[in-house]
Design a protein around this motif. Structure first.
Motif, PDB file in Angstrom:
ATOM      1  N   LEU A 151       0.825  -1.212   0.000  1.00 28.91           N
ATOM      2  CA  LEU A 151       0.000   0.000   0.000  1.00 28.91           C
ATOM      3  C   LEU A 151       0.857   1.259   0.000  1.00 28.91           C
ATOM      4  O   LEU A 151       0.505   2.256  -0.647  1.00 28.91           O
ATOM      5  N   VAL A 152       1.975   1.232   0.688  1.00 34.00           N
ATOM      6  CA  VAL A 152       2.902   2.368   0.674  1.00 34.00           C
ATOM      7  C   VAL A 152       3.481   2.542  -0.728  1.00 34.00           C
ATOM      8  O   VAL A 152       3.553   3.656  -1.254  1.00 34.00           O
ATOM      9  N   GLY A 179       1.097   4.092  -3.000  1.00 32.86           N
ATOM     10  CA  GLY A 179       0.950   5.515  -2.721  1.00 32.86           C
ATOM     11  C   GLY A 179       1.926   6.382  -3.497  1.00 32.86           C
ATOM     12  O   GLY A 179       1.730   7.587  -3.626  1.00 32.86           O
ATOM     13  N   GLU A 200      -6.988   5.980  -5.457  1.00 29.02           N
ATOM     14  CA  GLU A 200      -6.297   6.522  -4.291  1.00 29.02           C
ATOM     15  C   GLU A 200      -7.206   6.462  -3.064  1.00 29.02           C
ATOM     16  O   GLU A 200      -6.760   6.118  -1.961  1.00 29.02           O
ATOM     17  N   ALA A 201      -8.481   6.740  -3.237  1.00 30.48           N
ATOM     18  CA  ALA A 201      -9.432   6.649  -2.118  1.00 30.48           C
ATOM     19  C   ALA A 201      -9.538   5.210  -1.625  1.00 30.48           C
ATOM     20  O   ALA A 201      -9.586   4.963  -0.409  1.00 30.48           O
ATOM     21  N   GLU A 202      -9.561   4.273  -2.541  1.00 29.11           N
ATOM     22  CA  GLU A 202      -9.620   2.858  -2.155  1.00 29.11           C
ATOM     23  C   GLU A 202      -8.344   2.448  -1.422  1.00 29.11           C
ATOM     24  O   GLU A 202      -8.385   1.717  -0.427  1.00 29.11           O
ATOM     25  N   ARG A 203      -7.203   2.925  -1.902  1.00 31.49           N
ATOM     26  CA  ARG A 203      -5.925   2.636  -1.246  1.00 31.49           C
ATOM     27  C   ARG A 203      -5.937   3.185   0.181  1.00 31.49           C
ATOM     28  O   ARG A 203      -5.525   2.507   1.119  1.00 31.49           O
ATOM     29  N   GLU A 204      -6.426   4.401   0.354  1.00 32.84           N
ATOM     30  CA  GLU A 204      -6.474   5.005   1.680  1.00 32.84           C
ATOM     31  C   GLU A 204      -7.429   4.256   2.613  1.00 32.84           C
ATOM     32  O   GLU A 204      -7.137   4.092   3.799  1.00 32.84           O
ATOM     33  N   ASP A 205      -8.548   3.775   2.085  1.00 37.85           N
ATOM     34  CA  ASP A 205      -9.470   2.960   2.890  1.00 37.85           C
ATOM     35  C   ASP A 205      -8.795   1.666   3.342  1.00 37.85           C
ATOM     36  O   ASP A 205      -8.928   1.253   4.503  1.00 37.85           O
ATOM     37  N   LEU A 241      -5.594   1.194   3.639  1.00 39.13           N
ATOM     38  CA  LEU A 241      -4.545   1.564   4.583  1.00 39.13           C
ATOM     39  C   LEU A 241      -5.116   1.715   5.997  1.00 39.13           C
ATOM     40  O   LEU A 241      -4.496   1.283   6.974  1.00 39.13           O
ATOM     41  N   GLU A 242      -6.302   2.275   6.115  1.00 40.29           N
ATOM     42  CA  GLU A 242      -6.945   2.394   7.429  1.00 40.29           C
ATOM     43  C   GLU A 242      -7.185   1.025   8.056  1.00 40.29           C
ATOM     44  O   GLU A 242      -7.020   0.853   9.265  1.00 40.29           O
TER      45      GLU A 242
END
Length: 166
Positions: free
Chosen positions: A110-111, A114, A123-128, A130-131
């Motif tokens: 995931l990093v 990014g 990018e939104a899916e990646r951030e979700d 990552l959470e």
């Protein structure tokens, strides 16, 4: 906050040397079943062959990287305790190490994702994702629940969709 994704063997309880299996061959000079300590593990939880692993036939050990999962399990989940001093911790530490390796491998991916110039939706899916991989605290219970949460499957489905941006 993103944990250190590099191994720190000094802060670990030699989990890779105990938890993982070795198959004799190109990368390992011996067979070693999972869950038993490597015969090269010394009394101080270090490797007696560390400076000469490749020359002694342990190329797999020299190249192995847990991405920080070992020290995280040892220090955060088990508060510096270890399986050698407390043998009853062996199985829980093995299970936590396996789960945390999946978490840290996912975090590394995931990093890396990014760093790509992803469209906003990816990018939104990646951030979700990552959470999901960065809860406030990991425990044995939250690690076990994580594996059943669907997050690893979601990550596996997400990664192939990045091909056009790699």
């Amino acid at each position: 906050m993103l944990p250190d994704l590099r191994s720190d063997c000094q802060s670990c309880a030699a989990l890779c040397c105990m938890a993982l299996a070795f198959d004799e061959g190109e990368d390992f000079a011996i067979d070693k079943p999972a869950g038993l300590p490597c015969p090269n593990l010394d009394a101080g939880m270090g490797c007696s062959l560390y400076g000469r692993l490749e020359a002694e036939g342990f190329r797999g050990c020299a190249r192995y990287e847990c991405h920080g999962a070992g020290q995280r399990v040892t220090q955060e989940l088990f508060e510096g305790r270890n399986w050698r001093d407390e043998p009853e911790l062996a199985q829980p530490m093995i299970a936590a190490f396996a789960a945390m390796r999946r978490v840290h491998d996912g975090l590394e991916l995931l990093v890396a994702a990014g760093r790509l110039d992803l469209p906003a939706s990816l990018e939104a899916e990646r951030e979700d994702l990552l959470e999901d991989y960065l809860p406030e605290e990991w425990t044995e219970a939250t690690l076990a629940a994580f594996l059943d949460s669907g997050a690893p499957a979601r990550l596996a489905a997400f990664l192939p969709r990045l091909r056009d941006w790699v």
